[in-house]
Design a protein around this motif. Structure first.
Motif, PDB file in Angstrom:
ATOM      1  N   UNK A 102      27.610  48.684  15.612  1.00  0.00           N
ATOM      2  CA  UNK A 102      27.557  48.949  17.046  1.00  0.00           C
ATOM      3  C   UNK A 102      27.718  47.660  17.842  1.00  0.00           C
ATOM      4  N   UNK A 103      27.035  46.605  17.391  1.00  0.00           N
ATOM      5  CA  UNK A 103      27.152  45.315  18.077  1.00  0.00           C
ATOM      6  C   UNK A 103      28.561  44.768  17.953  1.00  0.00           C
ATOM      7  N   UNK A 104      29.189  44.996  16.789  1.00  0.00           N
ATOM      8  CA  UNK A 104      30.552  44.540  16.580  1.00  0.00           C
ATOM      9  C   UNK A 104      31.525  45.237  17.507  1.00  0.00           C
ATOM     10  N   UNK A 105      31.371  46.545  17.645  1.00  0.00           N
ATOM     11  CA  UNK A 105      32.231  47.322  18.549  1.00  0.00           C
ATOM     12  C   UNK A 105      32.076  46.826  19.975  1.00  0.00           C
ATOM     13  N   UNK A 106      30.828  46.564  20.372  1.00  0.00           N
ATOM     14  CA  UNK A 106      30.599  46.041  21.719  1.00  0.00           C
ATOM     15  C   UNK A 106      31.248  44.675  21.888  1.00  0.00           C
ATOM     16  N   UNK A 107      31.161  43.839  20.828  1.00  0.00           N
ATOM     17  CA  UNK A 107      31.773  42.521  20.893  1.00  0.00           C
ATOM     18  C   UNK A 107      33.283  42.603  21.050  1.00  0.00           C
ATOM     19  N   UNK A 108      33.900  43.539  20.314  1.00  0.00           N
ATOM     20  CA  UNK A 108      35.345  43.739  20.429  1.00  0.00           C
ATOM     21  C   UNK A 108      35.706  44.199  21.828  1.00  0.00           C
ATOM     22  N   UNK A 109      34.926  45.174  22.345  1.00  0.00           N
ATOM     23  CA  UNK A 109      35.181  45.699  23.695  1.00  0.00           C
ATOM     24  C   UNK A 109      35.079  44.588  24.736  1.00  0.00           C
ATOM     25  N   UNK A 110      34.015  43.781  24.639  1.00  0.00           N
ATOM     26  CA  UNK A 110      33.833  42.686  25.595  1.00  0.00           C
ATOM     27  C   UNK A 110      34.959  41.671  25.492  1.00  0.00           C
ATOM     28  N   UNK A 111      35.417  41.423  24.247  1.00  0.00           N
ATOM     29  CA  UNK A 111      36.491  40.462  24.060  1.00  0.00           C
ATOM     30  C   UNK A 111      37.791  40.927  24.674  1.00  0.00           C
ATOM     31  N   UNK A 112      38.104  42.221  24.476  1.00  0.00           N
ATOM     32  CA  UNK A 112      39.335  42.778  25.030  1.00  0.00           C
ATOM     33  C   UNK A 112      39.303  42.752  26.556  1.00  0.00           C
ATOM     34  N   UNK A 113      38.126  42.999  27.113  1.00  0.00           N
ATOM     35  CA  UNK A 113      37.990  43.076  28.561  1.00  0.00           C
ATOM     36  C   UNK A 113      37.586  41.758  29.208  1.00  0.00           C
ATOM     37  N   UNK A 114      37.590  40.716  28.383  1.00  0.00           N
ATOM     38  CA  UNK A 114      37.318  39.399  28.940  1.00  0.00           C
ATOM     39  C   UNK A 114      35.862  39.018  28.968  1.00  0.00           C
ATOM     40  N   UNK A 115      34.984  39.983  28.705  1.00  0.00           N
ATOM     41  CA  UNK A 115      33.561  39.679  28.672  1.00  0.00           C
ATOM     42  C   UNK A 115      33.039  39.282  30.051  1.00  0.00           C
ATOM     43  N   UNK A 116      31.845  38.787  30.055  1.00  0.00           N
ATOM     44  CA  UNK A 116      31.224  38.313  31.292  1.00  0.00           C
ATOM     45  C   UNK A 116      31.410  36.814  31.392  1.00  0.00           C
ATOM     46  N   UNK A 117      32.246  36.332  32.320  1.00  0.00           N
ATOM     47  CA  UNK A 117      32.499  34.888  32.396  1.00  0.00           C
ATOM     48  C   UNK A 117      31.241  34.082  32.668  1.00  0.00           C
ATOM     49  N   UNK A 118      30.237  34.696  33.272  1.00  0.00           N
ATOM     50  CA  UNK A 118      28.991  33.973  33.537  1.00  0.00           C
ATOM     51  C   UNK A 118      28.190  33.759  32.275  1.00  0.00           C
ATOM     52  N   UNK A 119      28.515  34.533  31.217  1.00  0.00           N
ATOM     53  CA  UNK A 119      27.762  34.417  29.969  1.00  0.00           C
ATOM     54  C   UNK A 119      28.282  33.290  29.096  1.00  0.00           C
ATOM     55  N   UNK A 120      29.482  32.781  29.387  1.00  0.00           N
ATOM     56  CA  UNK A 120      30.032  31.702  28.583  1.00  0.00           C
ATOM     57  C   UNK A 120      29.157  30.457  28.714  1.00  0.00           C
ATOM     58  N   UNK A 121      28.741  29.923  27.561  1.00  0.00           N
ATOM     59  CA  UNK A 121      27.846  28.786  27.563  1.00  0.00           C
ATOM     60  C   UNK A 121      26.387  29.183  27.454  1.00  0.00           C
ATOM     61  N   UNK A 122      26.094  30.494  27.497  1.00  0.00           N
ATOM     62  CA  UNK A 122      24.722  30.958  27.323  1.00  0.00           C
ATOM     63  C   UNK A 122      24.300  30.752  25.874  1.00  0.00           C
ATOM     64  N   UNK A 123      22.993  30.843  25.562  1.00  0.00           N
ATOM     65  CA  UNK A 123      22.505  30.526  24.214  1.00  0.00           C
ATOM     66  C   UNK A 123      23.201  31.261  23.085  1.00  0.00           C
ATOM     67  N   UNK A 124      23.661  32.485  23.308  1.00  0.00           N
ATOM     68  CA  UNK A 124      24.293  33.235  22.229  1.00  0.00           C
ATOM     69  C   UNK A 124      25.803  33.241  22.275  1.00  0.00           C
ATOM     70  N   UNK A 125      26.402  32.418  23.128  1.00  0.00           N
ATOM     71  CA  UNK A 125      27.851  32.458  23.323  1.00  0.00           C
ATOM     72  C   UNK A 125      28.593  31.633  22.283  1.00  0.00           C
ATOM     73  N   UNK A 169      41.655  37.354  14.563  1.00  0.00           N
ATOM     74  CA  UNK A 169      42.278  37.955  15.741  1.00  0.00           C
ATOM     75  C   UNK A 169      43.244  39.065  15.317  1.00  0.00           C
ATOM     76  N   UNK A 170      43.481  40.057  16.182  1.00  0.00           N
ATOM     77  CA  UNK A 170      42.930  40.255  17.532  1.00  0.00           C
ATOM     78  C   UNK A 170      41.620  41.044  17.548  1.00  0.00           C
ATOM     79  N   UNK A 171      41.060  41.340  16.351  1.00  0.00           N
ATOM     80  CA  UNK A 171      39.790  42.074  16.320  1.00  0.00           C
ATOM     81  C   UNK A 171      38.686  41.266  16.969  1.00  0.00           C
ATOM     82  N   UNK A 172      38.657  39.962  16.677  1.00  0.00           N
ATOM     83  CA  UNK A 172      37.672  39.065  17.270  1.00  0.00           C
ATOM     84  C   UNK A 172      38.350  38.281  18.402  1.00  0.00           C
ATOM     85  N   UNK A 173      37.687  38.110  19.535  1.00  0.00           N
ATOM     86  CA  UNK A 173      38.285  37.377  20.654  1.00  0.00           C
ATOM     87  C   UNK A 173      38.740  35.973  20.256  1.00  0.00           C
ATOM     88  N   UNK A 174      39.783  35.505  20.920  1.00  0.00           N
ATOM     89  CA  UNK A 174      40.351  34.195  20.607  1.00  0.00           C
ATOM     90  C   UNK A 174      39.342  33.074  20.812  1.00  0.00           C
TER      91      UNK A 174
END
Length: 324
Positions: A102-125, A169-174
């Motif tokens: 489930x987390x993987x699917x969400x990660x793929x979805x976020x990657x395809x849609x660009x994710x949350x740019x504010x989250x880049x650089x956060x502890x888990x990024x 790639x392209x399963x995992x964001x670049x």
């Protein structure tokens, strides 16, 4: 020859494999992780080898929390990283296969849609875990005085960064692979400019599996191996090879030579996934130790080179190896 090594993230999936391999060689091993807790199996058991490792708490982004631990270290192995952006993926792996999927699917979805740019650089990024932690630890390691009785040959310090082959790639964001390459470039410069000059090694595994510690990884590894066999059988007629040729002829490559994090097309990444096999986590751990022990190993070490380090021999004239 014996070594004194520090493993950043030694209680994790890859880090524990490095610790196991080093303990088997009789090396002095210490793990540095946020929790400071020893590695436990999925059932919560403490393997016997964990009693031979020193377990310390420290935050990779806070040098003061671990600086003193590196003063007598010959080599540092940095194993922190994440395949999917966000801390939820790491937590879900411990919860079981369905939660990880489930987390993987969400990660793929976020990657395809660009994710949350504010989250880049956060502890888990990706930026934080794959790049910034490694640069911070390397800077700290190189700033510490060398061990009074170094057991390694020149250079006196070795920094091993567990990076990755570009096969996801392209399963995992670049961003997963670009942050890995950015870390490699920064670490290389730090080691080259250190006095005395130090050695940097970039271990680049493909998909890592273990049937017991990560049960979900075994069927994935099997599927990748089967797809690779079909790809090899078809040769130039493989759809991946055909599409790669078309991409080359259309000049769709995005590589820029002066950009250390530049990557090529997703088709090239898929092609590599078909030709570079998955690798067992214990083989990654052994390859890391071999790279430390052999003073002539430096720079990127891919799966085929890892197999050569482990004594596998080429058995059919191609990139296929058998353990001797």
């Amino acid at each position: 020859m014996s070594f004194n090594i520090s493993v950043i993230g030694g209680n994790g999936f890859v880090g524990s494999a490095v610790c196991r391999a080093a303990v088997r060689r009789g090396w002095k091993v210490q793990s540095i992780s946020k929790s400071g807790k020893p590695f436990t199996t999925p059932n919560g058991h403490l393997p016997a080898w964990t009693s031979k490792v020193e377990w310390h708490a420290g935050d990779a982004l806070v040098p003061e929390s671990y600086r003193s631990l590196l003063s007598s270290t010959n080599a540092v192995v940095h194993t922190l990283g994440t395949l999917f952006d966000g801390a939820a993926y790491k937590t879900s792996l411990k919860a079981g296969a369905s939660a990880a999927a489930a987390a993987g699917v969400k990660g793929i979805y976020d990657g395809i849609n660009g994710g949350n740019p504010l989250a880049k650089g956060s502890p888990g990024s990706y930026e934080s875990l794959n790049r910034d932690t490694a640069i911070s630890v390397c800077q700290t390691f190189l700033s510490e005085s060398s061990p009074s009785a170094s057991l390694d040959s020149s250079p006196t310090k070795t920094f091993v960064y567990v990076s990755a082959e570009d096969v996801f790639r392209p399963v995992i964001p670049a961003r997963y692979i670009t942050t890995k390459r950015e870390a490699e470039s920064a670490i290389q410069k730090l080691c080259d400019n250190a006095s005395p000059k130090s050695r940097s090694v970039f271990i680049r595994p493909s998909f890592i599996y273990h049937p017991h510690f990560r049960p979900i990884s075994s069927p994935v590894a099997t599927a990748l191996s089967a797809a690779g066999s079909v790809h090899k059988l078809l040769g130039q007629l493989s759809p991946i090879n055909v599409l790669s040729k078309l991409a080359e002829s259309s000049e769709q490559s995005s590589r820029v030579d002066d950009n250390p994090a530049a990557i090529d097309t997703p088709l090239d990444s898929i092609s590599r996934a078909m030709t570079i096999p998955p690798i067992h986590v214990d083989h990654v751990g052994e390859a890391v130790c071999e790279s430390i022990e052999r003073g002539d190993v430096a720079g990127p070490v891919g799966v085929w080179e890892m197999r050569r380090l482990l004594g596998w021999v080429e058995d059919d004239g191609s990139n296929t190896y058998a353990k001797v």
